[in-house]
Write a protein that holds these residues in place. Structure first.
Motif, PDB file in Angstrom:
ATOM      1  N   ILE A  18       0.872  -1.168   0.000  1.00 45.76           N
ATOM      2  CA  ILE A  18       0.000   0.000   0.000  1.00 45.76           C
ATOM      3  C   ILE A  18       0.913   1.223   0.000  1.00 45.76           C
ATOM      4  O   ILE A  18       2.131   1.090  -0.097  1.00 45.76           O
ATOM      5  CB  ILE A  18      -0.914  -0.001   1.256  1.00 45.76           C
ATOM      6  CG1 ILE A  18      -0.085  -0.376   2.504  1.00 45.76           C
ATOM      7  CG2 ILE A  18      -2.113  -0.920   1.085  1.00 45.76           C
ATOM      8  CD1 ILE A  18      -0.813  -0.301   3.815  1.00 45.76           C
TER       9      ILE A  18
ATOM     10  N   ASP B 208      -2.884   4.929  -3.018  1.00 45.46           N
ATOM     11  CA  ASP B 208      -3.359   3.548  -2.966  1.00 45.46           C
ATOM     12  C   ASP B 208      -4.137   3.322  -4.262  1.00 45.46           C
ATOM     13  O   ASP B 208      -5.018   4.120  -4.609  1.00 45.46           O
ATOM     14  CB  ASP B 208      -4.317   3.331  -1.787  1.00 45.46           C
ATOM     15  CG  ASP B 208      -3.622   3.284  -0.436  1.00 45.46           C
ATOM     16  OD1 ASP B 208      -2.448   2.893  -0.380  1.00 45.46           O
ATOM     17  OD2 ASP B 208      -4.270   3.652   0.564  1.00 45.46           O
TER      18      ASP B 208
ATOM     19  N   ARG C  41      -6.898   1.851  -6.887  1.00 40.84           N
ATOM     20  CA  ARG C  41      -8.307   1.475  -6.727  1.00 40.84           C
ATOM     21  C   ARG C  41      -8.383   0.051  -6.160  1.00 40.84           C
ATOM     22  O   ARG C  41      -7.677  -0.871  -6.600  1.00 40.84           O
ATOM     23  CB  ARG C  41      -9.052   1.557  -8.060  1.00 40.84           C
ATOM     24  CG  ARG C  41      -8.485   0.695  -9.164  1.00 40.84           C
ATOM     25  CD  ARG C  41      -9.380   0.670 -10.405  1.00 40.84           C
ATOM     26  NE  ARG C  41      -9.511   1.961 -11.055  1.00 40.84           N
ATOM     27  CZ  ARG C  41     -10.432   2.253 -11.964  1.00 40.84           C
ATOM     28  NH1 ARG C  41     -11.308   1.312 -12.327  1.00 40.84           N
ATOM     29  NH2 ARG C  41     -10.497   3.445 -12.515  1.00 40.84           N
ATOM     30  N   GLY C  42      -9.231  -0.118  -5.144  1.00 40.17           N
ATOM     31  CA  GLY C  42      -9.387  -1.441  -4.541  1.00 40.17           C
ATOM     32  C   GLY C  42      -8.326  -1.820  -3.541  1.00 40.17           C
ATOM     33  O   GLY C  42      -8.347  -2.928  -3.000  1.00 40.17           O
ATOM     34  N   TYR C  43      -7.390  -0.910  -3.277  1.00 38.81           N
ATOM     35  CA  TYR C  43      -6.317  -1.137  -2.312  1.00 38.81           C
ATOM     36  C   TYR C  43      -6.410  -0.097  -1.195  1.00 38.81           C
ATOM     37  O   TYR C  43      -6.786   1.053  -1.432  1.00 38.81           O
ATOM     38  CB  TYR C  43      -4.949  -0.976  -2.968  1.00 38.81           C
ATOM     39  CG  TYR C  43      -4.412  -2.138  -3.758  1.00 38.81           C
ATOM     40  CD1 TYR C  43      -3.418  -2.961  -3.239  1.00 38.81           C
ATOM     41  CD2 TYR C  43      -4.870  -2.398  -5.052  1.00 38.81           C
ATOM     42  CE1 TYR C  43      -2.876  -4.005  -3.979  1.00 38.81           C
ATOM     43  CE2 TYR C  43      -4.331  -3.443  -5.802  1.00 38.81           C
ATOM     44  CZ  TYR C  43      -3.339  -4.249  -5.254  1.00 38.81           C
ATOM     45  OH  TYR C  43      -2.807  -5.275  -5.990  1.00 38.81           O
TER      46      TYR C  43
ATOM     47  N   SER D 102      -8.410   3.522  -0.678  1.00 40.06           N
ATOM     48  CA  SER D 102      -9.100   3.929  -1.903  1.00 40.06           C
ATOM     49  C   SER D 102     -10.383   3.133  -2.099  1.00 40.06           C
ATOM     50  O   SER D 102     -10.544   2.033  -1.561  1.00 40.06           O
ATOM     51  CB  SER D 102      -8.186   3.740  -3.121  1.00 40.06           C
ATOM     52  OG  SER D 102      -7.135   4.678  -3.111  1.00 40.06           O
ATOM     53  N   ASP D 103     -11.295   3.714  -2.879  1.00 38.00           N
ATOM     54  CA  ASP D 103     -12.557   3.031  -3.177  1.00 38.00           C
ATOM     55  C   ASP D 103     -12.300   1.715  -3.898  1.00 38.00           C
ATOM     56  O   ASP D 103     -11.359   1.590  -4.699  1.00 38.00           O
ATOM     57  CB  ASP D 103     -13.433   3.904  -4.078  1.00 38.00           C
ATOM     58  CG  ASP D 103     -14.169   4.997  -3.324  1.00 38.00           C
ATOM     59  OD1 ASP D 103     -14.121   4.998  -2.078  1.00 38.00           O
ATOM     60  OD2 ASP D 103     -14.792   5.849  -3.990  1.00 38.00           O
ATOM     61  N   ILE D 104     -13.182   0.766  -3.637  1.00 37.31           N
ATOM     62  CA  ILE D 104     -13.186  -0.496  -4.360  1.00 37.31           C
ATOM     63  C   ILE D 104     -14.060  -0.315  -5.598  1.00 37.31           C
ATOM     64  O   ILE D 104     -15.183   0.170  -5.497  1.00 37.31           O
ATOM     65  CB  ILE D 104     -13.733  -1.630  -3.476  1.00 37.31           C
ATOM     66  CG1 ILE D 104     -12.845  -1.805  -2.236  1.00 37.31           C
ATOM     67  CG2 ILE D 104     -13.836  -2.930  -4.255  1.00 37.31           C
ATOM     68  CD1 ILE D 104     -13.424  -2.739  -1.191  1.00 37.31           C
TER      69      ILE D 104
ATOM     70  N   TYR E  25      -5.770  -3.932   4.551  1.00 38.47           N
ATOM     71  CA  TYR E  25      -6.293  -5.036   3.736  1.00 38.47           C
ATOM     72  C   TYR E  25      -7.584  -5.601   4.320  1.00 38.47           C
ATOM     73  O   TYR E  25      -8.403  -6.168   3.587  1.00 38.47           O
ATOM     74  CB  TYR E  25      -5.236  -6.125   3.551  1.00 38.47           C
ATOM     75  CG  TYR E  25      -4.327  -5.835   2.386  1.00 38.47           C
ATOM     76  CD1 TYR E  25      -4.719  -6.111   1.074  1.00 38.47           C
ATOM     77  CD2 TYR E  25      -3.079  -5.243   2.579  1.00 38.47           C
ATOM     78  CE1 TYR E  25      -3.898  -5.817   0.007  1.00 38.47           C
ATOM     79  CE2 TYR E  25      -2.248  -4.945   1.506  1.00 38.47           C
ATOM     80  CZ  TYR E  25      -2.660  -5.232   0.221  1.00 38.47           C
ATOM     81  OH  TYR E  25      -1.848  -4.926  -0.843  1.00 38.47           O
TER      82      TYR E  25
ATOM     83  N   LYS F  81      -9.839  -3.676   5.359  1.00 41.66           N
ATOM     84  CA  LYS F  81     -10.812  -2.755   4.765  1.00 41.66           C
ATOM     85  C   LYS F  81     -11.056  -3.065   3.295  1.00 41.66           C
ATOM     86  O   LYS F  81     -12.207  -3.150   2.848  1.00 41.66           O
ATOM     87  CB  LYS F  81     -10.322  -1.307   4.897  1.00 41.66           C
ATOM     88  CG  LYS F  81     -11.230  -0.290   4.210  1.00 41.66           C
ATOM     89  CD  LYS F  81     -10.541   1.023   3.955  1.00 41.66           C
ATOM     90  CE  LYS F  81     -11.423   1.950   3.125  1.00 41.66           C
ATOM     91  NZ  LYS F  81     -11.618   1.439   1.729  1.00 41.66           N
ATOM     92  N   SER F  82      -9.972  -3.247   2.540  1.00 46.17           N
ATOM     93  CA  SER F  82     -10.115  -3.375   1.088  1.00 46.17           C
ATOM     94  C   SER F  82     -10.442  -4.791   0.633  1.00 46.17           C
ATOM     95  O   SER F  82     -11.034  -4.992  -0.433  1.00 46.17           O
ATOM     96  CB  SER F  82      -8.820  -2.934   0.400  1.00 46.17           C
ATOM     97  OG  SER F  82      -7.763  -3.838   0.669  1.00 46.17           O
TER      98      SER F  82
ATOM     99  N   THR G 259      -9.732  -7.051  -5.533  1.00 44.37           N
ATOM    100  CA  THR G 259      -9.059  -6.246  -6.565  1.00 44.37           C
ATOM    101  C   THR G 259      -7.569  -6.561  -6.636  1.00 44.37           C
ATOM    102  O   THR G 259      -7.021  -6.713  -7.741  1.00 44.37           O
ATOM    103  CB  THR G 259      -9.274  -4.741  -6.321  1.00 44.37           C
ATOM    104  OG1 THR G 259     -10.663  -4.473  -6.093  1.00 44.37           O
ATOM    105  CG2 THR G 259      -8.796  -3.922  -7.514  1.00 44.37           C
TER     106      THR G 259
END
Length: 319
Positions: A38, A60, A62-64, A67-69, A218, A220-221, A225
């Motif tokens: 990250i 970060d 996207r998806g990490y 950041s938004d997934i 991780y 969270k994400s 992705t």
């Protein structure tokens, strides 16, 4: 570390997290992480380049991380991360940048320099030389079936494997595996996560506090992705339709830093490729530096040595 600011940039329909330190008027350096990484991977380098008069930016993907997934993680492409990087720089008003990438983030950096050539001053990468993504994928396919890359590119296989553990444990196991000088190959009736004994300690340069940061992000994400990009996206077409894979060329001055104990050397054909002149066909302005005791995570393993190499290169190519 406490001087690093955390912001969000709305790009391509997603809110992406960007860590930043340094004066807005200073030459910009964008740091592109790999997996299982990250923005935090670059903590040592961000502070060092900011102290040396640069503006450090570490998103970060996207998806990490924070950041938004994306709505459809399984449709994310490597080139999406490239375009996101360009959009972040545009949103921050940055027209020219030094690009630094590690692991598959090196591939993001290389492709960024091909598509957005006018934005790139020079490149520093770690752990992965440039080759057309399809060629890298072919190298992975030459490895045994139990090779971690082949297992993780199979939809659902890694999700089931990872799902037996919390995110922190998954990151712990991957850091231990990837700091080895051997590639990870499971037997037919074994999963990749089972290759690491639970009692194996973390590398000395990676603390429990560091692991907690990774684990929380991780958690969270999730891993959907990150498993899609990179592991399921290396067969995508990169570049204009009329271009073949051999037409891809990184023109910017490029420094590749490799640890001599990086497990990447055990990828089929990788060591021969690095030692041959073939790589210069794709990256004509390439310099390679080897760190004798370095593993795949040299940016965290030997931060002072890495920082000196980066700063010398940035100052030499300063715009």
């Amino acid at each position: 570390m406490d001087k690093i600011k955390h912001n969000y940039v709305q790009v391509n329909g997603l809110k992406l997290h960007v860590a930043e330190i340094g004066a807005a008027s200073s030459p910009a350096v964008v740091f592109l992480h790999g997996f299982p990484e990250i923005w935090y991977t670059w903590r040592h380098q961000m502070v060092a380049v900011a102290n040396a008069g640069f503006r450090a930016i570490a998103p970060d993907y996207r998806g990490y991380g924070l950041s938004d997934i994306p709505a459809e993680p399984d449709k994310t492409l490597l080139v999406d991360l490239v375009h996101d990087t360009a959009s972040i720089l545009d949103a921050l008003g940055i027209s020219k940048v030094f690009v630094i990438g590690k692991d598959f983030g090196a591939m993001v950096a290389y492709i960024f320099s091909v598509i957005y050539r006018e934005k790139v001053t020079s490149i520093v990468t770690f752990g992965l030389p440039f080759m057309p993504p399809a060629s890298f994928h072919q190298s992975c396919q030459a490895a045994p079936e139990g090779f971690y890359f082949r297992r993780w590119e199979e939809p659902g296989r890694a999700e089931a494997d990872f799902g037996r553990f919390d995110a922190k444990t998954v990151v712990r196991k991957i850091y231990i595996m990837f700091s080895s000088s051997e590639i990870q190959i499971a037997s037919e009736n074994q999963e990749i996560m089972d290759l690491v004994d639970p009692s194996t300690p973390l590398p000395s340069w990676f603390t429990e506090d560091d692991l907690a940061v990774y684990g929380d992000l991780y958690q969270k994400s999730g891993f959907q992705t990150p498993l899609q990009v990179p592991y399921r996206s290396f067969t995508e077409k990169i570049g204009p339709p009329q271009q073949g894979p051999d037409d891809l060329k990184v023109e910017a001055p490029t420094l590749l830093i490799m640890g001599k104990k990086d497990y990447m050397f055990k990828f089929p054909g990788m060591e021969e490729y690095l030692k041959s002149e073939q790589i210069k066909k794709y990256v004509p302005n390439l310099e390679i530096v080897y760190l004798a005791e370095g593993c795949h995570f040299v940016v965290e393993q030997f931060p002072e040595e890495v920082n000196n190499l980066i700063l010398n290169y940035l100052n030499h190519n300063k715009y």
